[in-house]
Design a protein around this motif. Structure first.
Motif, short mmCIF file in Angstrom:
data_model
loop_
_atom_site.label_atom_id
_atom_site.label_comp_id
_atom_site.label_asym_id
_atom_site.label_seq_id
_atom_site.Cartn_x
_atom_site.Cartn_y
_atom_site.Cartn_z
N TRP A 155 12.16 23.31 76.05
CA TRP A 155 11.27 24.47 76.04
C TRP A 155 10.16 24.32 75.01
O TRP A 155 10.33 23.66 73.98
N VAL A 156 9.03 24.96 75.28
CA VAL A 156 7.92 25.04 74.33
C VAL A 156 7.62 26.52 74.07
O VAL A 156 7.94 27.38 74.90
N PRO A 157 7.01 26.86 72.92
CA PRO A 157 6.84 28.27 72.56
C PRO A 157 5.76 29.01 73.33
O PRO A 157 5.84 30.23 73.50
N ASP A 158 4.70 28.31 73.82
CA ASP A 158 3.62 29.01 74.50
C ASP A 158 2.85 28.03 75.40
O ASP A 158 3.11 26.83 75.43
N ASP A 159 1.87 28.57 76.15
CA ASP A 159 1.10 27.76 77.09
C ASP A 159 0.27 26.70 76.39
O ASP A 159 0.08 25.59 76.90
N GLU A 160 -0.24 27.04 75.20
CA GLU A 160 -1.04 26.06 74.46
C GLU A 160 -0.20 24.83 74.10
O GLU A 160 -0.63 23.69 74.26
N GLN A 161 1.02 25.08 73.61
CA GLN A 161 1.90 23.97 73.25
C GLN A 161 2.33 23.21 74.51
O GLN A 161 2.52 22.00 74.48
N LEU A 162 2.47 23.91 75.63
CA LEU A 162 2.85 23.25 76.88
C LEU A 162 1.82 22.20 77.27
O LEU A 162 2.19 21.06 77.60
N GLU A 163 0.56 22.57 77.24
CA GLU A 163 -0.49 21.60 77.60
C GLU A 163 -0.52 20.42 76.62
O GLU A 163 -0.68 19.27 77.02
#
Length: 275
Positions: free
Chosen positions: A228-236
């Motif tokens: 898992w990642v904390p948010d969409d920014e970290q996902l990208e």
């Protein structure tokens, strides 16, 4: 992979099981209801950080203390030489900490965090559940837990963990639980040759090395143990880093089999990206 070899190892486990019984008079035989996945996601807290609930009990079972003692995966730091002593870790940062690179500082902080979490869980166990703490410190009790867990887990292609646990029992035989254990000793029903033992240990070390590399890659990519990642920014950002790692590994693959395996089974592919 064929499950036939794993079935053979389970047959070896069944030979051992009658000799690993915990005497009914021993304090480690006390029935215990233990949460199967005590992770931060399953612990509910209020705005004052008080624990108000624990969820996800559907796989809970009642077992003797000597078969379920342990530190939950999300809090344990076994494999670290400091944590394994159950002694209070050093709290001071190195004198040259400010001169180190950001990656080195992050690594030191993470090592200290893991050691502190492991220690405080063990310390609170000692305070509130002394029998459980004594089981944690008993090598043969923890070996029973490990063997029971490996033998009872659904087979997903990993037979090495069970074989290594069987080997440890063989090497530690007889697996007495201490002064309260009145079980009579018998010859170990499972045997390993020196060559089998050496190969098993070597493969185990190779596996641990690869798991460490996997953990380090997760840290670099910026994902947690479950991906898992904390948010969409970290996902990208994580997707870009993972793709760069994959391209680098493909470029350094030595044969077509390695390239095909990476293309089809790279562990950090985002399989839900088009959902």
């Amino acid at each position: 992979m064929s499950p036939s070899y794993h079935a053979q190892l389970l047959s070896e486990y069944l030979k051992l099981a009658p000799h690993l019984e915990i005497p009914s008079t021993h304090r480690f035989s006390r029935p215990v209801l233990r949460h199967p996945d005590l992770s931060p996601n399953n612990i509910l807290v209020n705005s004052s950080s008080d624990i108000v609930g624990i969820i996800d009990w559907q796989n809970a079972v009642i077992l003797p203390l000597g078969l379920c003692a342990g530190i939950p995966d999300h809090f344990q730091n076994w494999g670290d030489h400091v944590s394994e002593t159950l002694k209070k870790p050093v709290l001071q940062l190195p004198e040259n900490f400010d001169k180190l690179s950001q990656d080195e500082q992050d690594s030191i902080r993470e090592t200290m965090r893991k050691r502190l979490v492991h220690f405080y869980y063990a310390a609170l166990t000692m305070k509130h559940m002394p029998d459980h703490f004594d089981a944690l410190r008993n090598e043969n009790a923890m070996l029973r837990v490990k063997l029971f867990s490996c033998a009872g887990a659904p087979w997903e292609g990993d037979s090495l963990s069970l074989k290594y646990a069987l080997l440890q029992v063989h090497q530690n035989w007889p697996t007495s639980l201490g002064r309260d254990d009145t079980t009579e000793s018998a010859p170990c029903p499972v045997q390993f040759t020196e060559e089998e033992s050496r190969q098993c240990v070597d493969k185990r070390e190779q596996e641990q090395e690869k798991l460490q590399e996997l953990s380090e890659m997760k840290d670099v990519i910026g994902i947690d143990a479950l991906g898992w990642v904390p948010d969409d920014e970290q996902l990208e950002k994580s997707k870009r880093i993972a793709e760069a790692i994959k391209e680098g590994l493909l470029a350094h693959s030595e044969n077509e089999m390695e390239r095909a395996a990476l293309s089809a089974h790279f562990p950090f592919d985002d399989h839900d990206e088009d959902a």
